[in-house]
Design a protein around this motif. Structure first.
Motif, PDB file in Angstrom:
ATOM      1  N   LYS B   7      42.064  41.756  37.383  1.00 49.97           N
ATOM      2  CA  LYS B   7      42.170  42.369  38.714  1.00 49.97           C
ATOM      3  C   LYS B   7      41.450  43.715  38.711  1.00 49.97           C
ATOM      4  N   TYR B  34      39.919  41.176  57.308  1.00 49.88           N
ATOM      5  CA  TYR B  34      41.160  41.407  56.547  1.00 49.88           C
ATOM      6  C   TYR B  34      41.348  42.897  56.269  1.00 49.88           C
ATOM      7  N   VAL B  38      44.971  43.331  57.164  1.00 53.22           N
ATOM      8  CA  VAL B  38      45.903  43.421  56.032  1.00 53.22           C
ATOM      9  C   VAL B  38      45.649  44.706  55.237  1.00 53.22           C
ATOM     10  N   VAL B  40      43.219  44.889  52.982  1.00 50.74           N
ATOM     11  CA  VAL B  40      42.571  44.562  51.714  1.00 50.74           C
ATOM     12  C   VAL B  40      41.797  43.267  51.899  1.00 50.74           C
ATOM     13  N   LYS B  41      40.763  43.121  51.067  1.00 46.08           N
ATOM     14  CA  LYS B  41      39.950  41.907  51.143  1.00 46.08           C
ATOM     15  C   LYS B  41      39.609  41.552  49.711  1.00 46.08           C
ATOM     16  N   ILE B  42      39.726  40.262  49.437  1.00 37.72           N
ATOM     17  CA  ILE B  42      39.527  39.848  48.049  1.00 37.72           C
ATOM     18  C   ILE B  42      38.171  39.165  47.894  1.00 37.72           C
ATOM     19  N   VAL B  58      38.541  39.489  39.869  1.00 36.15           N
ATOM     20  CA  VAL B  58      39.129  39.376  41.206  1.00 36.15           C
ATOM     21  C   VAL B  58      39.116  40.777  41.808  1.00 36.15           C
ATOM     22  N   TRP B  60      39.638  43.512  44.488  1.00 38.23           N
ATOM     23  CA  TRP B  60      40.435  43.902  45.660  1.00 38.23           C
ATOM     24  C   TRP B  60      39.708  45.048  46.338  1.00 38.23           C
ATOM     25  N   ALA B  71      51.265  51.716  51.445  1.00 36.67           N
ATOM     26  CA  ALA B  71      50.983  50.281  51.484  1.00 36.67           C
ATOM     27  C   ALA B  71      49.676  49.988  50.756  1.00 36.67           C
ATOM     28  N   ALA B  74      49.912  50.314  47.169  1.00 36.66           N
ATOM     29  CA  ALA B  74      50.609  49.212  46.518  1.00 36.66           C
ATOM     30  C   ALA B  74      49.638  48.140  46.072  1.00 36.66           C
ATOM     31  N   TYR B  75      48.525  47.982  46.778  1.00 38.63           N
ATOM     32  CA  TYR B  75      47.551  46.965  46.382  1.00 38.63           C
ATOM     33  C   TYR B  75      46.937  47.254  45.009  1.00 38.63           C
ATOM     34  N   ARG B  77      48.529  48.032  42.527  1.00 38.95           N
ATOM     35  CA  ARG B  77      49.473  47.674  41.468  1.00 38.95           C
ATOM     36  C   ARG B  77      48.929  46.519  40.636  1.00 38.95           C
ATOM     37  N   GLY B  78      49.017  46.707  39.340  1.00 32.40           N
ATOM     38  CA  GLY B  78      48.579  45.626  38.447  1.00 32.40           C
ATOM     39  C   GLY B  78      47.077  45.589  38.230  1.00 32.40           C
ATOM     40  N   GLN B  80      43.547  46.182  36.706  1.00 37.51           N
ATOM     41  CA  GLN B  80      43.209  46.420  35.298  1.00 37.51           C
ATOM     42  C   GLN B  80      42.015  47.364  35.162  1.00 37.51           C
TER      43      GLN B  80
END
Lengths: 627, 171
Positions: B7, B34, B38, B40-42, B58, B60, B71, B74-75, B77-78, B80
């Motif tokens: 990520k 998005y 939202v 965020v867009k992946i 991946v 983000w 908010a 928070a995206y 999070r995780g 790398q």
């Protein structure tokens, strides 16, 4: 300008100007309008936020203005609505049609099928509306994809999909889904503790099941049954049990996650299993086809059964015709409920209605083309005989071979008629009425005319037996069997009470001569010297013998000599003997054969008295017993 | 061939060219809307590694704003690794990027990252002094001047990130 005024000007010149300006603004409408226009939008906003009074106050004026505007310039509103109203209507129509088609499909499929009826009953039993029940039962779903997503990073830890599913970038989808999950949670869960569990997108439903470090997102086509969620949860539990640690520390490396996709694939198998069950239960044939096949089978069965029944009916009728004397079928055809027949019928045969009734076939219509003929079957021959010969009551006719046999009590006339006409009937070769019995009266009458009985005879018939009694000439008597030979119906003749007239005469002659006495003088010489009595007696004896000889009867003539017993016994016996011999001699002299006369002596009287009347010989004549 | 995934986030100020910088180099899976809905867009990017593995990054792409809301944060999070993007023609975006880096470090700890100073093609409007960038480089940061228009250095930025998150050289 006073000091005070100056001072005031010095002190308040600015304020004065301001006051002037304010006054000018408040008094000038145009200025006031500008001022209000400046604050109006803000004021409306503030007022609207504070309480709904403004909305209430504006409601009516705005409505009226709107109405006015629409009336004034409708086109502007039509133009404004055009971009939205078209799609809205199209969508509405499409939705309506979709619902209608679905509803029609379901109605067609379930309303009359056995399954439909079964569901109807089950729904009634469960107490829920049929629609809801059908919905539950007809949920067709299919798990298209399963994503196992590590929660923290949103990295995909496993992904399986159905062959038919559209392949997406699973990693991107997993990440985006995680983002959306976070977005939804942050946006709609005040304490950020609630998680997105279900999402409906058109025909798809996404179920999200949450584990400690991961979530499993299942993309399901159709509407899944509630129970499916439990099964999916169970699979996720197994995933966590097996891969929990790996998921916790998952950083995107496949190590540690080997085999997880096999586990996830169980979700697809789960769906496949149900789908295959559904497929199996559905079978190869669609319900309408099944109904058609059933109908065809029913029609076929009906044809087979009706053909069989028809054949059976025909066979039964054919047998009945064959069993009916005087009826011959040359062609029999069954056609539905009808039987058509061609053949021959004796006029005396039973009619077809009677034949049909005997078969017990009920309402079968028989049409027949029958040519007349004369049947030689015994039953018909008999009918013909009965019709032609009209036997009197008490006469039975039967056929024995080709012989028509009459039995019972029949008049002689009829018997003659029978004997004459019966052999002329078709099918009768000989007629036999020997077993018929004539009436006693008729027999008597016949016998009387045959016998011509002489006076003194009596004829009676009882039980066909003729009894003849009385006196009749021997010759007539002897002729009786001959004469009676022509009398029919005579069972026998009894002639025990019949006496021949000749015998009767003989008996009378015997009575005349028996005991005739011839007196003697003392000694053995006859009293009548001329012997006239002797001669007369001899003549009668001769006649008597002749009569006896004629009818073959013997007559014993004994001449018994008597004496008075006075005197010597032997002398008495001697004179008795001489007197008998003397009479015999006298008869012999008159031509009577000596051997036909015997002599005897009477016994001596117990008290002998001299009596001339005892000097006699007496003829004792008796008929010899008949042999 | 084993496949790994990582990520990676792209963060930075509003309109610094985050999305357009990477757009040419990634698999665009989702629409840009998005970002505004939202937040965020992946996107993903496949990078083959020298050791034979296949890396799927991946990415983000987190919507930029002056301040990261919780908010959007928070995206991260995780994540790398991340790309920190600034606009070379707007000096303040670099400052904001550094502030953002600081915030990320505070929240998620030290993560591999590359600082992209974008819009290098607009040299005339360039506001960021090279000295400032050198200072950052000296402090250990990997700083690349990129151009979304020419694609300059963008590939390298990804390679650097790939190396950072896998410990392996891109092939």
């Amino acid at each position: 300008m006073s000091e005070l005024e100056k001072l005031r000007e010095l002190l308040f010149a600015e304020e004065q100007k301001t006051l002037e300006s304010i006054k000018e603004r408040t008094e000038s409408p145009s200025t006031r309008t500008r001022d209000v226009a400046e604050v109006l939008p803000g004021a409306i906003g503030v007022s609207h936020r504070r309480d709904p009074a403004l909305v209430k106050a504006l409601r009516e004026p705005v409505r009226e203005s709107f109405e006015y505007a629409v009336n004034k310039n409708p086109r502007a509103f039509a133009d404004a609505l055009f971009p939205v109203i078209g799609p809205a209507i199209r969508k509405s129509i499409a939705e309506t049609f979709k619902t209608l088609v679905q509803s029609l499909n379901q109605t067609m499929e379930y309303s009359l099928s056995p399954k439909g009826l079964k569901w109807r009953m089950e729904a009634a039993r469960a107490g829920i509306p049929l629609g809801e029940y059908i919905l539950r039962k007809t949920l067709v779903y299919r798990i298209e994809q399963v994503y196992l997503i590590q929660r923290e990073r949103g990295l995909m830890a496993g992904h399986v999909q159905n062959e038919s599913a559209v392949a997406q970038d699973a990693d991107a989808v997993s990440a985006m889904f995680t983002a959306i999950q976070d977005f939804v949670t942050d946006s709609f869960s005040p304490d950020h503790s609630q998680l997105l569990e279900t999402a409906d997108i058109g025909e798809f439903t996404v179920w999200v099941l949450h584990g400690p470090y991961s979530m499993m997102a299942c993309v399901i086509r159709g509407v899944p049954p509630r129970g499916l969620r439990d099964e999916l949860a169970e699979i996720l539990e197994r995933v966590n049990l097996q891969y929990g640690d790996a998921l916790q520390s998952f950083e995107g490396d496949a190590e540690g996650m080997e085999g997880v996709e096999d586990l996830l694939a169980e979700c697809l198998f789960l769906e496949q299993r149900q789908a295959s069950q559904e497929e199996k239960s559905k079978g190869l044939l669609s319900p309408p086809l099944k109904i058609i096949l059933l109908l065809l089978a029913a029609v076929l069965a009906w044809l087979v059964v009706s053909n069989y029944l028809e054949a059976k009916r025909l066979a039964r009728f054919s047998q009945a015709v064959a069993d009916t004397p005087g009826l011959v079928a040359t062609e029999l055809v069954a056609n539905g409920g009808q039987i058509s027949m061609r053949g021959l019928a004796d006029p005396l045969a039973d009619d077809l209605d009677a034949v049909l009734e005997r078969t017990g076939l009920g309402n079968v219509e028989v049409t027949a083309e029958l040519d007349p003929f004369q049947s030689l079957e015994p039953e018909i021959v008999l009918r013909r005989a009965r019709r032609v010969l009209a036997p009197p009551p008490g006469v039975q006719l039967t056929m024995q071979g080709d012989t028509l046999v009459a039995t019972g009590r029949a008049g002689i006339e009829w018997r003659r008629d029978f004997a004459a006409r019966a052999p002329l009937l078709a099918g009768v070769n000989r007629a036999d009425a020997s077993a018929t019995v004539a009436s006693d009266e008729e027999i008597l009458s016949l016998a009387r005319s045959a016998l011509q009985p002489p006076a003194g005879t009596v004829l009676e018939v009882s039980q066909q037996v003729l009894e003849i009694s009385g006196v009749a000439p021997q010759r007539w008597i002897e002729d009786i069997p001959l004469r009676l030979g022509q009398v029919e119906g005579l069972a026998g003749t009894e002639t025990g009470g019949l006496v021949p007239a000749e015998f009767e005469q003989l008996v009378q002659r015997v009575r005349q001569l028996d005991g005739r006495t011839f007196y003697f003088q003392s000694g053995a010489s006859l009293l009548d010297p001329r012997n006239t009595a002797l001669v007369s007696a001899a003549a009668r004896l001769r006649e008597m013998f002749a009569m006896a000889d004629e009818i073959g009867r013997g007559v014993d003539v004994t001449i018994v000599g008597y004496a008075d017993g006075v005197g010597d016994r032997n002398a008495n016996l001697d004179v008795m003997q001489r007197r008998a011999e003397a009479l015999k001699t006298g008869f012999v002299a008159q031509g009577i054969p000596a051997d036909r006369l015997t002599t005897a002596v009477a016994g001596l009287p117990a008290n002998p008295v001299a009596d001339a009347r005892q000097r006699k010989a007496v003829l004792q004549i008796a008929l010899a017993p008949s042999t | 061939m084993s496949r790994i995934s990582r990520k990676v986030c792209i963060i930075g100020d509003f309109a610094v060219g985050k999305t357009s910088t990477v757009a040419r180099f990634v698999n665009n899976v989702f629409s840009e809307k998005y970002l505004t809905t939202v937040g965020v867009k992946i996107d993903t990017k496949d990078i083959p590694l020298a050791d034979g593995r296949e890396l799927r990054m991946v990415i983000w792409d987190i919507a930029g704003s002056d301040r990261f809301s919780s908010a959007e944060f928070a995206y991260m999070r995780g994540a790398q690794a991340y790309l920190l993007v600034a606009d070379g023609t707007r000096k303040e975006t670099l400052a904001n990027a550094l502030a953002l880096r600081q915030a990320v470090q505070e929240r998620y700890g030290e993560l591999p990252h590359v600082l992209l100073v974008n819009k290098f093609d607009l040299e005339d409007d360039w506001e960021v002094a090279e000295t400032a960038l050198d200072k950052l480089r000296d402090a250990g940061s990997l700083v690349l001047c990129t151009s979304a228009k020419t694609g300059k250095c963008v590939e390298r930025a990804f390679d650097e990130l790939a190396r950072a998150v896998t410990g392996a050289k891109p092939a």
